[in-house]
Design a protein around this motif. Structure first.
Motif, PDB file in Angstrom:
ATOM      1  N   GLY A   1       0.823  -1.210   0.000  1.00 50.83           N
ATOM      2  CA  GLY A   1       0.000   0.000   0.000  1.00 50.83           C
ATOM      3  C   GLY A   1       0.853   1.255   0.000  1.00 50.83           C
ATOM      4  N   VAL A   2       0.219   2.394  -0.179  1.00 50.59           N
ATOM      5  CA  VAL A   2       0.941   3.663  -0.125  1.00 50.59           C
ATOM      6  C   VAL A   2       1.141   4.057   1.345  1.00 50.59           C
ATOM      7  N   ASN A   3       2.084   4.945   1.601  1.00 48.36           N
ATOM      8  CA  ASN A   3       2.318   5.415   2.969  1.00 48.36           C
ATOM      9  C   ASN A   3       1.077   6.069   3.544  1.00 48.36           C
ATOM     10  N   GLY A   4       0.787   5.754   4.792  1.00 45.27           N
ATOM     11  CA  GLY A   4      -0.318   6.421   5.477  1.00 45.27           C
ATOM     12  C   GLY A   4      -1.685   5.816   5.231  1.00 45.27           C
ATOM     13  N   ALA A   5      -1.749   4.768   4.397  1.00 40.95           N
ATOM     14  CA  ALA A   5      -3.050   4.155   4.081  1.00 40.95           C
ATOM     15  C   ALA A   5      -3.635   3.425   5.289  1.00 40.95           C
ATOM     16  N   GLY A   6      -2.744   3.069   6.223  1.00 35.77           N
ATOM     17  CA  GLY A   6      -3.206   2.315   7.390  1.00 35.77           C
ATOM     18  C   GLY A   6      -2.732   0.872   7.334  1.00 35.77           C
ATOM     19  N   LYS A   7      -1.628   0.655   6.625  1.00 35.29           N
ATOM     20  CA  LYS A   7      -1.107  -0.689   6.421  1.00 35.29           C
ATOM     21  C   LYS A   7      -0.676  -1.341   7.732  1.00 35.29           C
ATOM     22  N   THR A   8       0.205  -0.653   8.452  1.00 37.00           N
ATOM     23  CA  THR A   8       0.720  -1.237   9.693  1.00 37.00           C
ATOM     24  C   THR A   8      -0.405  -1.440  10.706  1.00 37.00           C
ATOM     25  N   THR A   9      -1.270  -0.450  10.830  1.00 38.09           N
ATOM     26  CA  THR A   9      -2.414  -0.570  11.740  1.00 38.09           C
ATOM     27  C   THR A   9      -3.291  -1.755  11.347  1.00 38.09           C
ATOM     28  N   SER A  10      -3.542  -1.905  10.058  1.00 37.73           N
ATOM     29  CA  SER A  10      -4.408  -2.994   9.593  1.00 37.73           C
ATOM     30  C   SER A  10      -3.768  -4.357   9.855  1.00 37.73           C
TER      31      SER A  10
ATOM     32  N   PHE B   1      12.947   0.011   5.506  1.00 35.50           N
ATOM     33  CA  PHE B   1      13.338   1.422   5.386  1.00 35.50           C
ATOM     34  C   PHE B   1      13.139   2.193   6.676  1.00 35.50           C
ATOM     35  N   ARG B   2      11.911   2.062   7.201  1.00 30.84           N
ATOM     36  CA  ARG B   2      11.538   2.918   8.323  1.00 30.84           C
ATOM     37  C   ARG B   2      11.628   2.164   9.642  1.00 30.84           C
ATOM     38  N   ALA B   3      12.502   2.654  10.536  1.00 30.81           N
ATOM     39  CA  ALA B   3      12.627   2.039  11.850  1.00 30.81           C
ATOM     40  C   ALA B   3      11.295   2.119  12.579  1.00 30.81           C
TER      41      ALA B   3
ATOM     42  N   VAL C   1     -10.013  -1.876   3.095  1.00 29.51           N
ATOM     43  CA  VAL C   1     -10.342  -0.467   2.879  1.00 29.51           C
ATOM     44  C   VAL C   1     -10.473   0.199   4.244  1.00 29.51           C
ATOM     45  N   THR C   2      -9.557   1.134   4.525  1.00 27.31           N
ATOM     46  CA  THR C   2      -9.484   1.730   5.860  1.00 27.31           C
ATOM     47  C   THR C   2     -10.224   3.066   5.930  1.00 27.31           C
ATOM     48  N   LYS C   3     -10.336   3.558   7.137  1.00 23.87           N
ATOM     49  CA  LYS C   3     -10.837   4.902   7.441  1.00 23.87           C
ATOM     50  C   LYS C   3     -12.249   5.138   6.915  1.00 23.87           C
ATOM     51  N   LEU C   4     -13.055   4.085   6.924  1.00 22.99           N
ATOM     52  CA  LEU C   4     -14.441   4.246   6.487  1.00 22.99           C
ATOM     53  C   LEU C   4     -15.303   4.837   7.599  1.00 22.99           C
TER      54      LEU C   4
ATOM     55  N   ILE D   1     -12.835  -4.080   6.382  1.00 23.35           N
ATOM     56  CA  ILE D   1     -12.859  -2.617   6.354  1.00 23.35           C
ATOM     57  C   ILE D   1     -12.362  -2.103   7.700  1.00 23.35           C
ATOM     58  N   GLY D   2     -11.661  -0.968   7.657  1.00 19.86           N
ATOM     59  CA  GLY D   2     -11.180  -0.313   8.866  1.00 19.86           C
ATOM     60  C   GLY D   2     -12.167   0.765   9.262  1.00 19.86           C
ATOM     61  N   VAL D   3     -12.611   0.702  10.517  1.00 18.69           N
ATOM     62  CA  VAL D   3     -13.634   1.657  10.965  1.00 18.69           C
ATOM     63  C   VAL D   3     -13.194   2.393  12.234  1.00 18.69           C
ATOM     64  N   GLY D   4     -11.891   2.592  12.386  1.00 24.27           N
ATOM     65  CA  GLY D   4     -11.394   3.331  13.543  1.00 24.27           C
ATOM     66  C   GLY D   4      -9.926   3.038  13.771  1.00 24.27           C
ATOM     67  N   GLU D   5      -9.339   3.738  14.736  1.00 20.59           N
ATOM     68  CA  GLU D   5      -7.897   3.610  14.968  1.00 20.59           C
ATOM     69  C   GLU D   5      -7.540   2.490  15.936  1.00 20.59           C
ATOM     70  N   LYS D   6      -8.538   1.978  16.653  1.00 20.27           N
ATOM     71  CA  LYS D   6      -8.238   0.954  17.668  1.00 20.27           C
ATOM     72  C   LYS D   6      -8.076  -0.426  17.032  1.00 20.27           C
TER      73      LYS D   6
HETATM   74  P1  GDP Z   1       0.828   3.007   7.005  1.00 21.87           P
HETATM   75  O1  GDP Z   1       1.797   4.096   6.687  1.00 21.87           O
HETATM   76  O2  GDP Z   1       0.061   2.591   5.805  1.00 21.87           O
HETATM   77  O3  GDP Z   1       1.425   1.842   7.717  1.00 21.87           O
HETATM   78  O4  GDP Z   1      -0.281   3.668   7.952  1.00 21.87           O
HETATM   79  P2  GDP Z   1      -0.506   3.538   9.525  1.00 21.87           P
HETATM   80  O5  GDP Z   1      -0.954   2.161   9.869  1.00 21.87           O
HETATM   81  O6  GDP Z   1       0.661   4.076  10.243  1.00 21.87           O
HETATM   82  O7  GDP Z   1      -1.780   4.495   9.695  1.00 21.87           O
HETATM   83  C1  GDP Z   1      -1.748   5.864   9.384  1.00 21.87           C
HETATM   84  C2  GDP Z   1      -2.762   6.577  10.268  1.00 21.87           C
HETATM   85  O8  GDP Z   1      -4.089   6.183   9.922  1.00 21.87           O
HETATM   86  C3  GDP Z   1      -2.608   6.289  11.738  1.00 21.87           C
HETATM   87  O9  GDP Z   1      -2.812   7.491  12.456  1.00 21.87           O
HETATM   88  C4  GDP Z   1      -3.726   5.289  12.031  1.00 21.87           C
HETATM   89  O10 GDP Z   1      -4.166   5.344  13.361  1.00 21.87           O
HETATM   90  C5  GDP Z   1      -4.794   5.760  11.084  1.00 21.87           C
HETATM   91  N1  GDP Z   1      -5.745   4.703  10.708  1.00 21.87           N
HETATM   92  C6  GDP Z   1      -5.480   3.478  10.181  1.00 21.87           C
HETATM   93  N2  GDP Z   1      -6.630   2.805   9.928  1.00 21.87           N
HETATM   94  C7  GDP Z   1      -7.652   3.606  10.310  1.00 21.87           C
HETATM   95  C8  GDP Z   1      -9.097   3.488  10.283  1.00 21.87           C
HETATM   96  O11 GDP Z   1      -9.695   2.500   9.861  1.00 21.87           O
HETATM   97  N3  GDP Z   1      -9.789   4.566  10.756  1.00 21.87           N
HETATM   98  C9  GDP Z   1      -9.180   5.692  11.222  1.00 21.87           C
HETATM   99  N4  GDP Z   1      -9.947   6.693  11.657  1.00 21.87           N
HETATM  100  N5  GDP Z   1      -7.854   5.830  11.245  1.00 21.87           N
HETATM  101  C10 GDP Z   1      -7.088   4.812  10.791  1.00 21.87           C
END
Ligand code: GDP
Length: 301
Positions: free
Chosen positions: A108-117, A140-142, A252-255, A278-283
């Motif tokens: 995925g692209v940076n910031g998409a929520g990959k690591t969180t997912s 790349f990124r520590a 699909v995150t951040k829905l 689907i991602g529906v929050g940060e937790k």
């Molecule tokens: P990565 O760069 O793709 O690995 O992205 P990260 O996993 O670091 O997530 C980037 C930001 O998006 C973080 O602040 C996460 O908490 C936030 N995030 C990830 N998934 C979701 C989601 O489903 N909902 C919301 N609201 N925030 C999310």
């Protein structure tokens, strides 16, 4: 398992953000050209895209005629049916267990929520008694490695990580470790990149190839994590990553809190790759399996 109370509401409220409420189109008393024009605008505003919007309008008109609907609210319910049918092919669960380990490569692209997912997915699989091993192929990124380490600790799963190493080599080692240690699932995190960064896309192809050398038939899944909040951009990413790697599924995150959820209709129409989650929050618990009908209802209520 019943959905955690509240997430559908968060999904709904995001989808209904000011200016993009599709339901509002149906509050009048007439079914006329003005209604269909307003609906077209609302679907485009929700990032459904031109193709899916046209498809839905045609399909809806056919349904309205067939049902001889006379009330806009009845039309809205027919639109729920039309959208649910359009989204249905995306509703497919992630299947693990056919191979041991099942190897999942995540891109995925940076910031998409990959690591969180990946953290959410690990928790989900660990809760289902699956033995997960994580591969920190984002060399790349520590910070990314550390974050993945935190998720691994929390879910009490093993992680293969190597500072500054070659991402393909780390993935190779992780798959071999997964085989040796009897893991059910190996999840490889890769560094974020844009599909326009061709050398980085070549690197992903190499990681995929090398994983296949560690285990025949692997990776079994190539998952793209896309930010649903980017609307049509998400569709562009789906197409580009699919062409480069052959995707098997999407997260699909951040829905929660987006007005652009209509992009799922565009994905269904133009590149129907299953939406496993689907991602529906940060937790960590904010990961849900995708339901076409629930989603259609949330978008149109
Ligand atoms: P990565 O760069 O793709 O690995 O992205 P990260 O996993 O670091 O997530 C980037 C930001 O998006 C973080 O602040 C996460 O908490 C936030 N995030 C990830 N998934 C979701 C989601 O489903 N909902 C919301 N609201 N925030 C999310």
């Amino acid at each position: 398992e019943a959905p955690r109370k509240g997430w559908l509401d968060r999904l709904r409220s995001g989808l209904r953000k000011t200016g993009s409420s599709i339901a509002q189109v149906f509050t009048g008393t007439q079914i006329d050209d003005a209604l269909y024009e307003e609906l077209e605008d609302a679907l485009l505003l929700a990032d459904a895209g031109v193709k899916a919007t046209q498809f839905l309008l045609d399909d809806l008109k056919r349904r309205v005629k067939e049902a001889k609907a006379t009330d806009p609210q009845a039309v809205r319910l027919l639109l729920v049916d039309a959208l649910a049918d359009l989204l249905q092919p995306l509703e497919k669960p992630l299947a693990v267990g056919a191979a041991t380990p099942t190897v999942v490569m995540v891109v995925g692209v940076n910031g998409a929520g990959k690591t969180t997912s990946i953290g959410k997915l690990t928790r989900h699989l660990a809760a289902a008694e699956q033995r997960v091993l994580l591969a920190a192929a984002d060399t790349f990124r520590a910070a990314a490695r550390e974050q993945l380490g935190v998720w691994a600790d929390r879910a009490q799963v093993e992680i293969v990580s190597q500072e500054g190493g070659d991402p393909a080599a780390v993935s190779f080692d992780a798959v071999n470790a997964g085989k040796a240690r009897g893991a059910d699932v190996v999840i490889a995190d890769t560094a974020g990149r844009l599909p326009t960064q061709l050398h980085l896309m070549e690197e992903l192809k190499k990681i995929k190839r090398v994983i296949g050398k560690a285990m025949e038939g692997a990776p079994h899944e190539v998952l793209l994590v896309v930010d649903g909040n980017t609307g049509q951009n998400a569709l562009t990413q789906v197409k580009a990553f699919d062409e480069a790697l052959g995707l098997t599924g999407l997260v699909v995150t951040k829905l929660d809190g987006t007005a652009k959820g209509g992009v799922l209709a565009a994905i269904a129409r133009e590149r129907p790759i299953p939406v496993y989650f689907i991602g529906v929050g940060e937790k960590l618990e904010d990961l849900e399996t995708f339901s076409a009908r629930e989603f259609a209802r949330a978008l149109l209520e």
